[in-house]
Design a protein around this motif. Structure first.
Motif, PDB file in Angstrom:
ATOM      1  N   PRO A  14       0.839  -1.209   0.000  1.00 37.93           N
ATOM      2  CA  PRO A  14       0.000   0.000   0.000  1.00 37.93           C
ATOM      3  C   PRO A  14       0.871   1.254   0.000  1.00 37.93           C
ATOM      4  O   PRO A  14       1.881   1.323   0.704  1.00 37.93           O
ATOM      5  CB  PRO A  14      -0.792  -0.129   1.289  1.00 37.93           C
ATOM      6  N   GLY A  15       0.454   2.219  -0.803  1.00 35.53           N
ATOM      7  CA  GLY A  15       1.237   3.433  -0.960  1.00 35.53           C
ATOM      8  C   GLY A  15       2.259   3.371  -2.070  1.00 35.53           C
ATOM      9  O   GLY A  15       2.848   4.398  -2.436  1.00 35.53           O
ATOM     10  N   SER A  17       3.762   2.175  -6.044  1.00 39.37           N
ATOM     11  CA  SER A  17       3.429   2.553  -7.415  1.00 39.37           C
ATOM     12  C   SER A  17       3.707   1.406  -8.376  1.00 39.37           C
ATOM     13  O   SER A  17       4.590   0.572  -8.133  1.00 39.37           O
ATOM     14  CB  SER A  17       4.252   3.772  -7.854  1.00 39.37           C
ATOM     15  N   ARG A  67      -4.447   9.930  -8.397  1.00 36.11           N
ATOM     16  CA  ARG A  67      -3.503   8.850  -8.119  1.00 36.11           C
ATOM     17  C   ARG A  67      -3.043   8.142  -9.392  1.00 36.11           C
ATOM     18  O   ARG A  67      -1.902   7.704  -9.480  1.00 36.11           O
ATOM     19  CB  ARG A  67      -4.146   7.815  -7.177  1.00 36.11           C
ATOM     20  N   ASN A  84      -0.153   5.437  -8.692  1.00 33.94           N
ATOM     21  CA  ASN A  84       0.558   5.849  -7.477  1.00 33.94           C
ATOM     22  C   ASN A  84      -0.360   5.748  -6.269  1.00 33.94           C
ATOM     23  O   ASN A  84      -1.578   5.655  -6.419  1.00 33.94           O
ATOM     24  CB  ASN A  84       1.051   7.291  -7.635  1.00 33.94           C
ATOM     25  N   SER A  85       0.242   5.800  -5.102  1.00 32.14           N
ATOM     26  CA  SER A  85      -0.533   5.745  -3.847  1.00 32.14           C
ATOM     27  C   SER A  85      -1.542   4.601  -3.878  1.00 32.14           C
ATOM     28  O   SER A  85      -2.721   4.778  -3.532  1.00 32.14           O
ATOM     29  CB  SER A  85      -1.254   7.081  -3.621  1.00 32.14           C
ATOM     30  N   LYS A  87      -3.805   1.409  -3.166  1.00 29.71           N
ATOM     31  CA  LYS A  87      -4.556   0.966  -2.006  1.00 29.71           C
ATOM     32  C   LYS A  87      -4.952  -0.497  -2.185  1.00 29.71           C
ATOM     33  O   LYS A  87      -5.055  -0.970  -3.323  1.00 29.71           O
ATOM     34  CB  LYS A  87      -5.821   1.807  -1.864  1.00 29.71           C
TER      35      LYS A  87
END
Length: 127
Positions: A14-15, A17, A67, A84-85, A87
């Motif tokens: 998580p977080g 890319s 994102r 990106n980012s 989840k």
């Protein structure tokens, strides 16, 4: 032979890319609008976003705005989905689709039924 091939999927925390690629073979992508879709286990296919052929205009579903970024490199006959980012809820098989149209949509996969679909690439977001 005409193909769309996705690549770049994998396991990410998580977080993190990932950048997915959607490479066309057997046809030139510059006259095609491209949609990105995903399907999580037990869920319906969901449109993520798209990029038009005419001006490269992009559209995104609200859950990924800010994102994810869709781009295209017609010289490489490839489209990209930069994520990106990430989840855990982004976990899914991701598909690209291309259709000869000047505008794109991510609302419906049927818009691309007359075009081409890739085989999908798995993205798993987990710690």
């Amino acid at each position: 032979q005409v193909h769309l091939v996705e690549s770049g999927g994998g396991l990410v925390q998580p977080g993190g890319s990932l950048r997915l690629s959607c490479e066309a073979s057997g046809f030139t992508l510059d006259e095609y609008s491209i949609g990105w879709f995903r399907q999580a286990p037990g869920k319906e296919r969901e449109g993520v976003g798209c990029i038009s052929s005419r001006y490269g205009t992009t559209y995104y579903v609200d859950s990924v705005k800010g994102r994810f970024t869709i781009s295209r490199d017609n010289a490489k006959n490839t489209a990209y989905l930069q994520m990106n980012s990430l989840k855990p809820e982004d976990t899914a098989v991701y598909y690209c689709a291309a259709v000869t149209a000047s505008v794109c949509t991510y609302y419906s996969g049927t818009y691309y039924h007359s075009g081409h679909w890739g085989q999908g690439t798995q993205v798993t977001v987990s710690s």
